[in-house]
Design a protein around this motif. Sequence first.
Motif, PDB file in Angstrom:
ATOM      1  N   TRP A 112       0.780  -1.274   0.118  1.00 54.06           N
ATOM      2  CA  TRP A 112      -0.014   0.263   0.033  1.00 54.06           C
ATOM      3  C   TRP A 112       1.145   1.306  -0.030  1.00 54.06           C
ATOM      4  O   TRP A 112       0.435   2.442  -0.099  1.00 54.06           O
ATOM      5  CB  TRP A 112      -0.994   0.040   1.274  1.00 54.06           C
ATOM      6  CG  TRP A 112      -2.164  -0.838   1.146  1.00 54.06           C
ATOM      7  CD1 TRP A 112      -3.297  -0.459   0.528  1.00 54.06           C
ATOM      8  CD2 TRP A 112      -2.459  -2.184   1.345  1.00 54.06           C
ATOM      9  NE1 TRP A 112      -4.312  -1.321   0.330  1.00 54.06           N
ATOM     10  CE2 TRP A 112      -3.581  -2.497   1.270  1.00 54.06           C
ATOM     11  CE3 TRP A 112      -1.441  -3.250   1.846  1.00 54.06           C
ATOM     12  CZ2 TRP A 112      -4.364  -3.702   1.338  1.00 54.06           C
ATOM     13  CZ3 TRP A 112      -2.228  -4.398   2.076  1.00 54.06           C
ATOM     14  CH2 TRP A 112      -3.430  -4.912   1.689  1.00 54.06           C
ATOM     15  N   GLU A 189      -1.497   8.523  -4.248  1.00 55.81           N
ATOM     16  CA  GLU A 189      -1.892   7.639  -3.437  1.00 55.81           C
ATOM     17  C   GLU A 189      -3.621   7.465  -3.867  1.00 55.81           C
ATOM     18  O   GLU A 189      -4.121   8.430  -3.986  1.00 55.81           O
ATOM     19  CB  GLU A 189      -1.997   7.932  -1.948  1.00 55.81           C
ATOM     20  CG  GLU A 189      -2.807   6.834  -1.197  1.00 55.81           C
ATOM     21  CD  GLU A 189      -2.315   7.027   0.466  1.00 55.81           C
ATOM     22  OE1 GLU A 189      -3.263   7.184   1.247  1.00 55.81           O
ATOM     23  OE2 GLU A 189      -1.076   6.987   0.641  1.00 55.81           O
ATOM     24  N   PRO A 271      -3.935   2.176   4.284  1.00 56.53           N
ATOM     25  CA  PRO A 271      -4.671   0.889   3.815  1.00 56.53           C
ATOM     26  C   PRO A 271      -6.062   0.768   3.744  1.00 56.53           C
ATOM     27  O   PRO A 271      -6.463  -0.383   3.259  1.00 56.53           O
ATOM     28  CB  PRO A 271      -3.603  -0.172   4.577  1.00 56.53           C
ATOM     29  CG  PRO A 271      -3.616   0.523   5.794  1.00 56.53           C
ATOM     30  CD  PRO A 271      -3.443   1.948   5.503  1.00 56.53           C
ATOM     31  N   GLN A 275      -5.765   2.072  -1.940  1.00 55.80           N
ATOM     32  CA  GLN A 275      -5.666   0.936  -2.790  1.00 55.80           C
ATOM     33  C   GLN A 275      -4.487   0.404  -2.733  1.00 55.80           C
ATOM     34  O   GLN A 275      -3.471   1.389  -2.898  1.00 55.80           O
ATOM     35  CB  GLN A 275      -6.312   1.090  -4.383  1.00 55.80           C
ATOM     36  CG  GLN A 275      -6.325  -0.166  -5.275  1.00 55.80           C
ATOM     37  CD  GLN A 275      -6.845   0.349  -6.397  1.00 55.80           C
ATOM     38  OE1 GLN A 275      -6.885   1.359  -6.965  1.00 55.80           O
ATOM     39  NE2 GLN A 275      -7.523  -0.660  -7.162  1.00 55.80           N
ATOM     40  N   ALA A 276      -4.095  -0.880  -2.659  1.00 53.62           N
ATOM     41  CA  ALA A 276      -2.822  -1.544  -2.862  1.00 53.62           C
ATOM     42  C   ALA A 276      -2.163  -1.248  -4.270  1.00 53.62           C
ATOM     43  O   ALA A 276      -2.967  -1.127  -5.284  1.00 53.62           O
ATOM     44  CB  ALA A 276      -2.750  -3.163  -2.728  1.00 53.62           C
ATOM     45  N   LEU A 287      -8.215  -3.860   2.929  1.00 50.40           N
ATOM     46  CA  LEU A 287      -7.444  -4.336   4.112  1.00 50.40           C
ATOM     47  C   LEU A 287      -7.826  -5.578   4.646  1.00 50.40           C
ATOM     48  O   LEU A 287      -6.950  -6.429   5.322  1.00 50.40           O
ATOM     49  CB  LEU A 287      -6.932  -3.171   4.875  1.00 50.40           C
ATOM     50  CG  LEU A 287      -6.050  -3.509   5.995  1.00 50.40           C
ATOM     51  CD1 LEU A 287      -4.723  -3.831   5.870  1.00 50.40           C
ATOM     52  CD2 LEU A 287      -6.342  -2.442   7.039  1.00 50.40           C
TER      53      LEU A 287
END
Length: 447
Positions: A112, A189, A271, A275-276, A287
């Motif tokens: 993440w 992010e 997280p 989104q990862a 998560l």
Amino acid sequence: MTPTARTAPASASPAPAGDPLAPSDDLLSRCTRVGGLARPRAEEIDREGVLPQEVIAALDEERIFSLTLPRALGGRGCTPGEVVGAVMALTYADASLGWTALIGQSSGFLSWMDPGAAAEITGETPHPRVAGSMAPAGRGVPEPGPDGTPGFRLSGRWPYNSGCRHAQWLVVAFIPVGAPGGAPAPAGENAVGPGAPSGPVGGPPGAPAGGRPGGPGGGPAGGPPPSRWGLVRAEDVRTVPTWDVMGLRGTASDDIVIEDVWIPARRTFDPVRGQARQDGAIFRHTLFTFLMTVMAGFPLGLTRRVLDDFTELAAARGRLGSRGTLLDDPLVQARLLQAHSEARAARLLVAEAVAALDAGAGEDPVPARAALAAAVQNAQRVCLETAEWAFHTAGGSAVHTSHPLQRAWRDAVTASSHIAFSTSSAGRTARALLRPESLTDMEALLV
């Protein structure tokens, strides 16, 4: 039934063909090797409160702490089913070993993080040992570094950091302060996607959401400010030895204290809502789904160990005033068969849920994610009930702290206190399956 006539216990039966929880032969042999080092030292692990250095070294050598670390970062990049199977095998050897290994999958949280920052960490410490706490128990004051790099100055005390005594990095959740609505996320992010809430995190995964998304400041009305997670070097953390408990004694789940430590913003992430940023089936959902996946093998492995240990004891132990063994008692036989059936059903439910998520969750992934959570929570219930029955049925000798069935019962009770198995978590899972329309957007992310 006599000891010579009995067949192998159902829990030891081979995995069916195409079993989604079966790790590769290579990974299974690596887990078996580590487990073989830990099991003979169970009493020492319980007494010392931490895994022996020899066992930690073996976990490093076999890259067990990197099961969920993406291959792009040098990890194993295992499938969800492989992770469940590996944790199951390690827990079968020793519960504290299995718990330490599953918490050690915190290395997967690097998925993440900003990819460049994550690569810096794995470049410095390949296959990093990561521990930490999800509770937002610290504060982070936005402050640039000497060269103007955005960052946070962290302070706080976090409980329940399993594996912190041998960790190289600690991941901690904190509340950004000193800026309206908290500090902004680092550039790049991502939000989870359509329908993702703009509100803050109301607590660690499993905690109540705290209100309706969309309140003042972009968060739940009256809710706490947004939290972020950050990675801190172990040398910047002070460990407070607080882990004096009834079960999972060898997990070194102490408190940690951070006092005025600066970290760059690129080593922080969200997280829960984010989104990862690495590829991998285990990061495809939320998560909470990641956490339930890495935890699923624990109750399955511990239940198998309880059943096998009880069967061995019952086949050798005689009843007072009787010529037969405990295993000759029809009531014991019936309850043991029920326990085997429940254990097998719990495993099949987890396997089914993992396979469904791997195959794709369709247009609405919440029911599929909830099905996994429900399966893991059911597996833990079966584990606790089986361990309690086996402990009480084993007789007076089991009251000694060194007895394996007493230790397993203590471990099962302690594991059941984890927030993933709490009433609030179970209730949210139930609503996601039975009344999905009642979930807030934030609650849906915590399923």
